[in-house]
Design a protein around this motif. Structure first.
Motif, PDB file in Angstrom:
ATOM      1  N   ASP A  60       0.820  -1.219   0.000  1.00  0.00           N
ATOM      2  CA  ASP A  60       0.000   0.000   0.000  1.00  0.00           C
ATOM      3  C   ASP A  60       0.852   1.267   0.000  1.00  0.00           C
ATOM      4  OD1 ASP A  60      -2.623  -0.914  -0.011  1.00  0.00           O
ATOM      5  OD2 ASP A  60      -2.449  -1.501   2.103  1.00  0.00           O
ATOM      6  N   SER A  77      -7.521 -12.355   3.001  1.00  0.00           N
ATOM      7  CA  SER A  77      -7.194 -12.510   1.584  1.00  0.00           C
ATOM      8  C   SER A  77      -8.085 -13.586   0.981  1.00  0.00           C
ATOM      9  CB  SER A  77      -5.725 -12.881   1.392  1.00  0.00           C
ATOM     10  OG  SER A  77      -5.450 -14.148   1.979  1.00  0.00           O
ATOM     11  N   LYS A 127      -6.088  -5.114  -4.288  1.00  0.00           N
ATOM     12  CA  LYS A 127      -6.690  -4.999  -2.973  1.00  0.00           C
ATOM     13  C   LYS A 127      -8.072  -4.376  -3.090  1.00  0.00           C
ATOM     14  CE  LYS A 127      -2.994  -4.982   0.435  1.00  0.00           C
ATOM     15  NZ  LYS A 127      -2.471  -4.293   1.639  1.00  0.00           N
ATOM     16  N   SER A 142      -8.625  -3.155   4.514  1.00  0.00           N
ATOM     17  CA  SER A 142      -8.377  -3.717   3.177  1.00  0.00           C
ATOM     18  C   SER A 142      -8.237  -5.241   3.246  1.00  0.00           C
ATOM     19  CB  SER A 142      -7.109  -3.107   2.586  1.00  0.00           C
ATOM     20  OG  SER A 142      -5.978  -3.487   3.365  1.00  0.00           O
ATOM     21  N   LYS A 144      -6.608  -8.560   0.610  1.00  0.00           N
ATOM     22  CA  LYS A 144      -5.890  -8.904  -0.608  1.00  0.00           C
ATOM     23  C   LYS A 144      -6.758  -9.820  -1.478  1.00  0.00           C
ATOM     24  CE  LYS A 144      -1.300  -8.680   1.515  1.00  0.00           C
ATOM     25  NZ  LYS A 144      -0.057  -9.445   1.820  1.00  0.00           N
TER      26      LYS A 144
END
Length: 607
Positions: A60, A77, A127, A142, A144
């Motif tokens: 990021d 993720s 993301k 966030s 992945k």
């Protein structure tokens, strides 16, 4: 005076570290590095990746970092597949009135709508961000997302099967549900029994090689499968294998000299428990000191390069080597006195060889394969060598025997010079020719024996009987398409045989031989069919005379040849090359070998 502050920008610091790193790398590493895939490293980015320095591609920016650990996606993720199912992402830790806005770092890889549903678009990594507005403040979290192309992988397969067996091959579809096309090549060897969306059941019919092909999304998977002869569970071993489940390894008699014996014994005992199966011996040498017992429904396969060698050295005084390699009896039944009679012994036994598979008797005074009371015995494709005193194969009271495509050669002369490579015998105490604890000595003759397409070279004698049991005639003995080269005393001796067929064989000597002047001897034989054979460099092709046992079995009455006019005519239909006496001898009177008893019958087959 105040000290001067040294102000170094982040950009300058990174440049300085980068220059230093390049200098160190140039000193430590050659100017060009070769990676595992043999590609040359010439770009500084590659060097940074090798040393672990530098930002990852999905790191990021500072303003995209998560701002509060209170909020998080339920998964850190996920992996999605191009064109496949979407994924609903949910954020935890929010209040009921929180406003969540979703966005993707790269919409070309994965897009997300206002409801948090992520749609995979193309292969790559990105993301998904959630901006959470709550109590007048905005926070970020966030997750992945990796998007890859759908693919298919193998879930289950095998490279080996036995006949009349089934196996389910399966593929796993990852990120798609497109159909799989299954095809099978190997006509007459196997068939596709059933097919589902991801599975295919193969049913085997006959030994050989088949290829199963599975095609999906333009990718093909090929399965090359070897079908071994025999049925049941398959075991494949090599000389370095341990006994089944470690059995016998703790025996005091287990050592490097007896390992081969205990190895094979353990698996043959396992097959006995399973009521049959297939044991495959891979390339290498198996030294065998003691008798191996073969149970019913068992197939032993010697692959190309596999050699069984008879040994008389056990390496221990606690175990004495025995005088045979194989018996057609299970270890359980071998311990029972007189357990077998007639043809009710073990059944459906095969000993098969591929390529250069060999059974080497190693000039040890010992039997090779001892078969008695067995129904259904096949011995094929094996080189037998170095016989001493006894026989490569002894048949005593068996039914439905096939001995085909083998090579028999090499021997040390016995005291009688009449020991056959293949002995056709009866279990009879009177003749003392077959002595095994598990036989009932009921004088069972052999029935339906096919000895075909073998080569006998420099054997003491090749096929025959040297003791008979009165009233027990061997029936339907077929010796067809064999080659006999430089035999010792005789090539074939039929004794107490009923309607044997000896046809399309070649009897030849490198030079004319006075020592083995008779290729075929017939004693007490009924209506033999002997025709279309080739005799080369022999003195007299065939001789017929009545007979009586000498020594053991001498109490039996004499046996007499009985030959019809039709069979006498067939005897003339053989072929001769450089034969001293172009006829077959027939003695009319028992124990009278004078000229008054002798008849000469011209052999006039054309070659």
């Amino acid at each position: 005076m105040k000290p001067t502050k040294l102000i170094i920008s982040k950009k300058f610091l990174f440049s300085f570290i980068l220059i230093l790193l390049i200098s160190v790398t140039a000193f430590i590493l050659p100017s060009t590095r070769v990676l595992a895939d043999n590609s040359d490293v010439t770009d500084i980015t590659d060097i940074l990746k090798m040393t672990g320095v530098g930002a990852s591609e999905d790191e990021d920016d500072e303003d995209e970092a998560d701002t509060d650990t209170k909020y998080a996606f339920t998964e850190k993720s996920v992996t999605l597949y191009v064109g496949w199912e979407s994924y609903y992402c949910d954020v935890t830790g929010t209040e009921e009135d929180a406003v969540i806005t979703y966005r993707s770092k790269d919409d070309s890889i994965a897009a997300v709508n206002d409801e948090g549903i992520i749609s995979p678009v193309s292969a790559g990594k990105t993301k998904i961000y959630a901006d959470i507005t709550e109590n007048g403040k905005t926070h970020k979290c966030s997750m992945k997302v990796t998007v890859i192309e759908p693919y298919t992988e193998i879930a289950s397969y095998t490279e080996t099967m036995t006949c009349n067996g089934d196996y389910v091959f399966s593929l796993k579809r990852i990120g798609h549900d497109e159909p799989i096309l299954w095809t099978l090549s190997g006509e007459g060897l196997a068939e596709l029994e059933s097919i589902s969306a991801t599975e295919c059941k193969v049913h085997t019919l006959n030994p050989g090689f088949i290829t199963l092909n599975a095609e999906c999304r333009g990718v093909s998977f090929f399965f090359r499968i070897k079908i071994y002869p025999g049925t049941g569970e398959l075991f494949i071993i090599s000389p370095s294998s341990d006994p089944y489940n470690g059995y016998y390894k703790k025996y005091s008699t287990y050592n490097k000299k007896t390992k081969g014996y205990y190895l094979l014994r353990s698996y043959l005992e396992r097959l006995n428990t399973l009521k049959g199966g297939v044991l495959v011996l891979q390339r290498g040498t198996y030294s065998i000191t003691n008798t191996l017992c073969i149970p019913s429904n068992t197939t032993i396969v010697l692959e190309d390069g596999a050699t069984i060698v008879k040994s008389s050295e056990t390496g221990t005084t606690s175990l004495k080597a025995t005088g045979s390699l194989f018996h057609t009896v299970s270890f359980t039944n071998a311990a029972k006195e007189g357990v077998f009679s007639g043809y009710d012994g073990e059944h459906d036994i095969q000993i098969l060889g591929e390529g250069t598979a060999t059974i080497d008797m190693n000039n040890v005074a010992s039997q090779g394969i001892v078969a008695a009371h067995c129904k259904g015995l096949t011995i094929k494709g094996i080189s037998f060598k170095n016989m001493n005193t006894f026989h490569f194969i002894e048949l005593a009271g068996n039914k439905n025997v096939v001995i085909s495509g083998n090579y028999f050669y090499g021997h040390i002369d016995s005291s009688t010079t009449r020991k056959e490579a293949i002995n056709i015998d009866t279990p009879d105490k009177e003749t003392n020719g077959f002595n095994q604890y598990w036989t009932s000595y009921d004088k069972t003759p052999n029935l339906n024996v096919y000895i075909t397409d073998n080569v006998f070279y420099n054997a003491e004698s090749c096929v025959g009987t040297h003791k008979y049991s009165e009233g027990s005639l061997h029936k339907n003995i077929n010796i067809i398409g064999n080659t006999f080269i430089d035999s010792g005393t005789f090539s074939i001796r039929g004794m107490n045989w009923d309607s044997p067929v000896i046809k399309n064989n070649v009897f030849t000597y490198s030079v004319p031989s006075d020592y083995a002047e008779l290729a075929i001897i017939m004693n007490g034989v009924k209506n033999p069919v002997i025709c279309e054979n080739l005799f080369e460099n022999v003195t007299t092709p065939m001789s017929f005379y009545h007979w009586r046992n000498s020594g053991s079995g001498k109490s039996y009455n004499p046996i007499y040849n009985e030959i019809s006019e039709y069979c006498m005519e067939l005897l003339r239909q053989n072929y001769l090359i450089n034969v001293t006496n172009p006829y077959f001898e027939y003695y009319r009177i028992y124990n009278d070998f004078s000229e008054d008893s002798l008849e000469f019958h011209l052999i006039d087959g054309k070659f």
